[in-house]
Design a protein around this motif. Sequence first.
Motif, PDB file in Angstrom:
ATOM      1  N   ALA A   6      47.734  35.361  26.728  1.00 42.43           N
ATOM      2  CA  ALA A   6      47.826  36.031  25.670  1.00 42.43           C
ATOM      3  C   ALA A   6      47.013  37.027  25.106  1.00 42.43           C
ATOM      4  CB  ALA A   6      47.963  35.202  23.724  1.00 42.43           C
ATOM      5  N   LEU A   7      47.205  38.560  25.058  1.00 40.26           N
ATOM      6  CA  LEU A   7      46.450  39.286  24.883  1.00 40.26           C
ATOM      7  C   LEU A   7      47.274  39.794  23.803  1.00 40.26           C
ATOM      8  CD1 LEU A   7      46.136  41.836  28.260  1.00 40.26           C
ATOM      9  CD2 LEU A   7      48.061  39.958  27.531  1.00 40.26           C
ATOM     10  N   SER A   8      46.756  40.937  23.110  1.00 41.66           N
ATOM     11  CA  SER A   8      47.001  41.816  21.960  1.00 41.66           C
ATOM     12  C   SER A   8      46.378  43.195  22.704  1.00 41.66           C
ATOM     13  CB  SER A   8      46.375  41.712  20.710  1.00 41.66           C
ATOM     14  OG  SER A   8      46.559  43.070  19.742  1.00 41.66           O
ATOM     15  N   THR A   9      48.119  44.497  22.888  1.00 38.73           N
ATOM     16  CA  THR A   9      47.522  45.567  23.190  1.00 38.73           C
ATOM     17  C   THR A   9      47.810  46.571  22.126  1.00 38.73           C
ATOM     18  OG1 THR A   9      49.761  45.446  24.324  1.00 38.73           O
ATOM     19  CG2 THR A   9      48.679  44.702  25.679  1.00 38.73           C
ATOM     20  N   PRO A  10      46.713  47.206  21.897  1.00 37.64           N
ATOM     21  CA  PRO A  10      46.740  47.963  20.652  1.00 37.64           C
ATOM     22  C   PRO A  10      47.573  49.645  20.888  1.00 37.64           C
ATOM     23  CG  PRO A  10      44.819  47.887  21.074  1.00 37.64           C
ATOM     24  CD  PRO A  10      45.707  47.548  21.719  1.00 37.64           C
ATOM     25  N   ARG A  11      47.061  49.688  22.174  1.00 37.62           N
ATOM     26  CA  ARG A  11      47.432  50.983  22.735  1.00 37.62           C
ATOM     27  C   ARG A  11      48.006  51.250  24.015  1.00 37.62           C
ATOM     28  NH1 ARG A  11      42.989  50.863  22.125  1.00 37.62           N
ATOM     29  NH2 ARG A  11      40.879  50.983  22.999  1.00 37.62           N
ATOM     30  N   GLU A  12      48.879  51.982  24.817  1.00 38.09           N
ATOM     31  CA  GLU A  12      49.333  52.296  26.176  1.00 38.09           C
ATOM     32  C   GLU A  12      47.645  52.273  26.812  1.00 38.09           C
ATOM     33  OE1 GLU A  12      52.155  54.520  28.549  1.00 38.09           O
ATOM     34  OE2 GLU A  12      52.181  55.020  27.139  1.00 38.09           O
ATOM     35  N   GLY A  13      47.749  51.535  27.996  1.00 41.28           N
ATOM     36  CA  GLY A  13      46.904  51.395  28.669  1.00 41.28           C
ATOM     37  C   GLY A  13      46.795  50.194  30.008  1.00 41.28           C
ATOM     38  N   PHE A  14      45.651  50.585  30.630  1.00 38.56           N
ATOM     39  CA  PHE A  14      45.534  49.160  31.541  1.00 38.56           C
ATOM     40  C   PHE A  14      44.572  48.245  30.973  1.00 38.56           C
ATOM     41  CE2 PHE A  14      46.883  52.521  33.706  1.00 38.56           C
ATOM     42  CZ  PHE A  14      48.534  51.904  34.683  1.00 38.56           C
ATOM     43  N   TYR A  15      44.657  47.016  31.249  1.00 38.84           N
ATOM     44  CA  TYR A  15      43.916  46.022  30.558  1.00 38.84           C
ATOM     45  C   TYR A  15      43.267  45.383  31.043  1.00 38.84           C
ATOM     46  CZ  TYR A  15      45.451  47.405  25.839  1.00 38.84           C
ATOM     47  OH  TYR A  15      45.892  48.376  24.835  1.00 38.84           O
ATOM     48  N   GLU A  99      40.796  32.514  48.727  1.00 39.12           N
ATOM     49  CA  GLU A  99      39.892  31.526  49.711  1.00 39.12           C
ATOM     50  C   GLU A  99      38.401  31.266  49.451  1.00 39.12           C
ATOM     51  OE1 GLU A  99      38.348  33.009  54.138  1.00 39.12           O
ATOM     52  OE2 GLU A  99      37.867  34.192  52.785  1.00 39.12           O
ATOM     53  N   ARG A 100      38.666  29.710  50.112  1.00 35.29           N
ATOM     54  CA  ARG A 100      37.890  28.730  49.409  1.00 35.29           C
ATOM     55  C   ARG A 100      37.363  28.717  47.713  1.00 35.29           C
ATOM     56  NH1 ARG A 100      33.353  31.711  52.604  1.00 35.29           N
ATOM     57  NH2 ARG A 100      34.541  32.016  54.031  1.00 35.29           N
ATOM     58  N   GLY A 101      38.504  29.056  47.053  1.00 35.09           N
ATOM     59  CA  GLY A 101      38.946  29.254  44.894  1.00 35.09           C
ATOM     60  C   GLY A 101      38.134  29.898  44.981  1.00 35.09           C
ATOM     61  N   ARG A 102      38.400  31.527  45.451  1.00 32.64           N
ATOM     62  CA  ARG A 102      37.640  32.630  44.614  1.00 32.64           C
ATOM     63  C   ARG A 102      38.941  33.435  45.436  1.00 32.64           C
ATOM     64  NH1 ARG A 102      31.385  33.060  45.525  1.00 32.64           N
ATOM     65  NH2 ARG A 102      30.941  31.261  44.675  1.00 32.64           N
ATOM     66  N   LEU A 103      39.320  34.587  44.376  1.00 40.04           N
ATOM     67  CA  LEU A 103      40.308  35.786  44.604  1.00 40.04           C
ATOM     68  C   LEU A 103      39.769  36.306  45.593  1.00 40.04           C
ATOM     69  CD1 LEU A 103      40.634  37.041  40.980  1.00 40.04           C
ATOM     70  CD2 LEU A 103      42.510  35.520  42.593  1.00 40.04           C
ATOM     71  N   VAL A 104      40.406  37.697  46.807  1.00 39.40           N
ATOM     72  CA  VAL A 104      39.963  37.797  47.839  1.00 39.40           C
ATOM     73  C   VAL A 104      40.063  39.237  47.274  1.00 39.40           C
ATOM     74  CG1 VAL A 104      40.437  38.206  49.860  1.00 39.40           C
ATOM     75  CG2 VAL A 104      40.526  36.707  49.413  1.00 39.40           C
ATOM     76  N   LEU A 105      39.744  40.240  46.457  1.00 36.11           N
ATOM     77  CA  LEU A 105      39.823  41.511  46.000  1.00 36.11           C
ATOM     78  C   LEU A 105      38.690  42.566  47.120  1.00 36.11           C
ATOM     79  CD1 LEU A 105      40.655  40.528  41.932  1.00 36.11           C
ATOM     80  CD2 LEU A 105      41.826  41.747  43.248  1.00 36.11           C
ATOM     81  N   GLY A 106      39.173  43.707  46.705  1.00 35.65           N
ATOM     82  CA  GLY A 106      38.243  44.747  47.643  1.00 35.65           C
ATOM     83  C   GLY A 106      36.505  45.052  46.405  1.00 35.65           C
ATOM     84  N   THR A 107      36.082  45.905  47.005  1.00 32.99           N
ATOM     85  CA  THR A 107      35.002  45.500  46.089  1.00 32.99           C
ATOM     86  C   THR A 107      35.194  46.065  44.893  1.00 32.99           C
ATOM     87  OG1 THR A 107      33.892  46.205  48.524  1.00 32.99           O
ATOM     88  CG2 THR A 107      32.708  46.957  46.115  1.00 32.99           C
ATOM     89  N   TRP A 108      35.895  47.378  44.067  1.00 27.59           N
ATOM     90  CA  TRP A 108      36.278  48.064  43.331  1.00 27.59           C
ATOM     91  C   TRP A 108      37.834  47.293  42.774  1.00 27.59           C
ATOM     92  CZ3 TRP A 108      32.030  49.985  42.777  1.00 27.59           C
ATOM     93  CH2 TRP A 108      31.006  50.266  44.343  1.00 27.59           C
ATOM     94  N   GLN A 109      37.694  46.415  43.228  1.00 27.11           N
ATOM     95  CA  GLN A 109      40.148  46.554  42.912  1.00 27.11           C
ATOM     96  C   GLN A 109      39.659  45.140  41.539  1.00 27.11           C
ATOM     97  OE1 GLN A 109      41.629  44.515  46.217  1.00 27.11           O
ATOM     98  NE2 GLN A 109      43.156  46.842  46.236  1.00 27.11           N
ATOM     99  N   SER A 110      40.500  45.252  40.773  1.00 24.43           N
ATOM    100  CA  SER A 110      40.851  44.615  39.283  1.00 24.43           C
ATOM    101  C   SER A 110      41.983  44.415  39.663  1.00 24.43           C
ATOM    102  CB  SER A 110      40.031  45.164  38.020  1.00 24.43           C
ATOM    103  OG  SER A 110      38.558  45.116  38.373  1.00 24.43           O
ATOM    104  N   ILE A 111      42.622  42.838  38.495  1.00 24.84           N
ATOM    105  CA  ILE A 111      44.119  43.055  37.757  1.00 24.84           C
ATOM    106  C   ILE A 111      43.928  43.246  36.717  1.00 24.84           C
ATOM    107  CG2 ILE A 111      45.887  41.160  38.263  1.00 24.84           C
ATOM    108  CD1 ILE A 111      43.398  39.667  39.724  1.00 24.84           C
ATOM    109  N   TYR A 112      45.051  44.089  36.693  1.00 23.95           N
ATOM    110  CA  TYR A 112      45.687  45.071  35.287  1.00 23.95           C
ATOM    111  C   TYR A 112      47.021  44.427  35.016  1.00 23.95           C
ATOM    112  CZ  TYR A 112      41.597  47.914  36.324  1.00 23.95           C
ATOM    113  OH  TYR A 112      39.858  48.057  36.407  1.00 23.95           O
TER     114      TYR A 112
END
Length: 131
Positions: A6-15, A99-112
């Motif tokens: 669950a999350l609260s989103t008080p304004r338009e944007g990327f969380y 892979e090996r229990g970890r997310l394979v994301l690029g150096t500058w990547q996050s999930i929003y």
Amino acid sequence: MLYEFALSTPREGFYDVTGQVREAVKGSGVGDGIAVVYCPHTTAGMTINENADPDVLHDLLIGLERAYPDRAEFRHVEGNSAAHLKASAVGSSVTVIVERGRLVLGTWQSIYFCEFDPPRSRKFFVAALPV
């Protein structure tokens, strides 16, 4: 295994929800596989993008607003048609390799989690699946 957050989103944007997704993957015990992150809302979505420069997220919001402005001719009675358009353009899920229990994301990547119709109480789901 399915996880709900669950999350609260008080304004338009990327969380940034990368930490919660990592938590779900760790809890799942999946070593190698995929993680699917899903948003069950029609005026919000999920994306993967840069986490280093906050101006990128700012610019994404500006670009989406210009591409999908609110218009007088929209008929949807709730008045949030632009939010529906943005959510459809962004999409409702992302898939990340594990892979090996970890997310394979690029150096500058996050999930929003992308909020286009605030303020809201929202949720999203993570399913970690072995391959």
